[in-house]
Design a protein around this motif. Sequence first.
Motif, mmCIF file in Angstrom:
data_model
loop_
_atom_site.group_PDB
_atom_site.id
_atom_site.type_symbol
_atom_site.label_atom_id
_atom_site.label_comp_id
_atom_site.label_asym_id
_atom_site.label_seq_id
_atom_site.Cartn_x
_atom_site.Cartn_y
_atom_site.Cartn_z
ATOM 1 N N UNK A 21 -34.300 35.949 21.352
ATOM 2 C CA UNK A 21 -34.386 37.277 21.968
ATOM 3 C C UNK A 21 -35.416 37.271 23.098
ATOM 4 N N UNK A 22 -36.566 36.661 22.848
ATOM 5 C CA UNK A 22 -37.610 36.638 23.879
ATOM 6 C C UNK A 22 -37.109 35.914 25.135
ATOM 7 N N UNK A 23 -36.422 34.804 24.941
ATOM 8 C CA UNK A 23 -35.870 34.067 26.095
ATOM 9 C C UNK A 23 -34.860 34.940 26.844
ATOM 10 N N UNK A 24 -34.089 35.704 26.107
ATOM 11 C CA UNK A 24 -33.081 36.582 26.732
ATOM 12 C C UNK A 24 -33.778 37.701 27.512
ATOM 13 N N UNK A 25 -34.806 38.305 26.892
ATOM 14 C CA UNK A 25 -35.544 39.382 27.571
ATOM 15 C C UNK A 25 -36.136 38.867 28.892
ATOM 16 N N UNK A 26 -36.749 37.667 28.836
ATOM 17 C CA UNK A 26 -37.350 37.085 30.052
ATOM 18 C C UNK A 26 -36.279 36.856 31.113
ATOM 19 N N UNK A 27 -35.125 36.366 30.675
ATOM 20 C CA UNK A 27 -34.052 36.062 31.628
ATOM 21 C C UNK A 27 -33.487 37.342 32.246
ATOM 22 N N UNK A 28 -33.412 38.413 31.457
ATOM 23 C CA UNK A 28 -32.941 39.694 32.009
ATOM 24 C C UNK A 28 -33.928 40.163 33.074
ATOM 25 N N UNK A 29 -35.215 40.091 32.721
ATOM 26 C CA UNK A 29 -36.249 40.555 33.662
ATOM 27 C C UNK A 29 -36.257 39.741 34.945
ATOM 28 N N UNK A 176 -34.634 21.565 19.749
ATOM 29 C CA UNK A 176 -33.399 22.367 19.677
ATOM 30 C C UNK A 176 -33.680 23.810 20.103
ATOM 31 N N UNK A 177 -34.802 24.350 19.669
ATOM 32 C CA UNK A 177 -35.109 25.733 20.072
ATOM 33 C C UNK A 177 -35.291 25.836 21.587
ATOM 34 N N UNK A 178 -35.945 24.828 22.186
ATOM 35 C CA UNK A 178 -36.078 24.825 23.656
ATOM 36 C C UNK A 178 -34.703 24.851 24.313
ATOM 37 N N UNK A 179 -33.820 24.010 23.808
ATOM 38 C CA UNK A 179 -32.462 23.942 24.385
ATOM 39 C C UNK A 179 -31.744 25.273 24.191
ATOM 40 N N UNK A 180 -31.935 25.881 23.025
ATOM 41 C CA UNK A 180 -31.307 27.190 22.776
ATOM 42 C C UNK A 180 -31.753 28.207 23.820
ATOM 43 N N UNK A 181 -33.062 28.186 24.090
ATOM 44 C CA UNK A 181 -33.605 29.209 24.997
ATOM 45 C C UNK A 181 -33.136 28.985 26.435
ATOM 46 N N UNK A 182 -32.675 27.771 26.729
ATOM 47 C CA UNK A 182 -32.067 27.512 28.049
ATOM 48 C C UNK A 182 -30.623 27.990 28.093
ATOM 49 N N UNK A 183 -29.842 27.603 27.068
ATOM 50 C CA UNK A 183 -28.386 27.813 27.197
ATOM 51 C C UNK A 183 -27.941 29.221 26.813
ATOM 52 N N UNK A 184 -28.701 29.911 25.951
ATOM 53 C CA UNK A 184 -28.192 31.230 25.526
ATOM 54 C C UNK A 184 -28.186 32.213 26.703
ATOM 55 N N UNK A 185 -29.296 32.318 27.454
ATOM 56 C CA UNK A 185 -29.238 33.211 28.621
ATOM 57 C C UNK A 185 -28.123 32.817 29.599
ATOM 58 N N UNK A 186 -27.922 31.512 29.792
ATOM 59 C CA UNK A 186 -26.845 31.076 30.712
ATOM 60 C C UNK A 186 -25.489 31.584 30.232
ATOM 61 N N UNK A 187 -25.242 31.417 28.945
ATOM 62 C CA UNK A 187 -23.943 31.821 28.388
ATOM 63 C C UNK A 187 -23.758 33.337 28.479
#
Length: 207
Positions: A21-29, A176-187
């Motif tokens: 969620x935090x990675x997504x929030x940052x990517x939205x911002x 794996x968590x680092x990779x998740x935080x990269x690909x989830x916002x992209x997807x």
Amino acid sequence: MSKEQGILNFAVLASGRGGNLLAIIKAVKAGKVRADLKIVISDKKDAFALEHARQAGVPAVHINPKDFPDRESFDRAVIDRLHESQVDFVVLAGYMRLLSVHFIQQFHNRILNIHPSLLPSFKGMHAIRDAFDHGVKVTGPTVHIVVEAMDDGPIIIQEPVRIEPDDTLESLEEKIHHAEHRIYPQAIDLFARGKLKIEGRRVIISA
Ligand code: GRF
């Protein structure tokens, strides 16, 4: 977060610490996810994900499963809240509940999930540990569309993560968590911009 024309609204459902969620929030911002995060809902009152949402000024709502007689009535309450927030699609980020058929039908092909293994390998709750114990040399997260079968559904993005000889379970989890935080916002961004076409089990990504 104000609504621009043509921008889709989405919700995140989370039960835990909320790293995705935090990675997504940052990517939205940062304008890297071109969609509007309207609400974060958790089934767990103390989920740190709710705190991340509050700190970002996103409405954070706890809905307690114990207030409902069964999964479907709980899901109906969640769906009502999603409709109130005019959500177009739903993002699961460490949401530890199985969705009812009704929920999946309401948001048919509009629910995304992230799983910490290269599906269809290592479905289930302990995917990172299971891959590590199995001795595979490559694992990594998968973002997919949610269907009725658990940890199944058309695959949007996967990122390979190598397991090196000196990796421990903890270091692998971190990679794996680092990779998740990269690909989830992209997807999420690809989905929100209408760049994904679902053809049977395949997701075709257009440029
Ligand atoms: C992630 O590993 C995700 O793949 C799985 O649950 C975990 C959630 O972590 N579905 P977080 O709450 O986003 O930090």
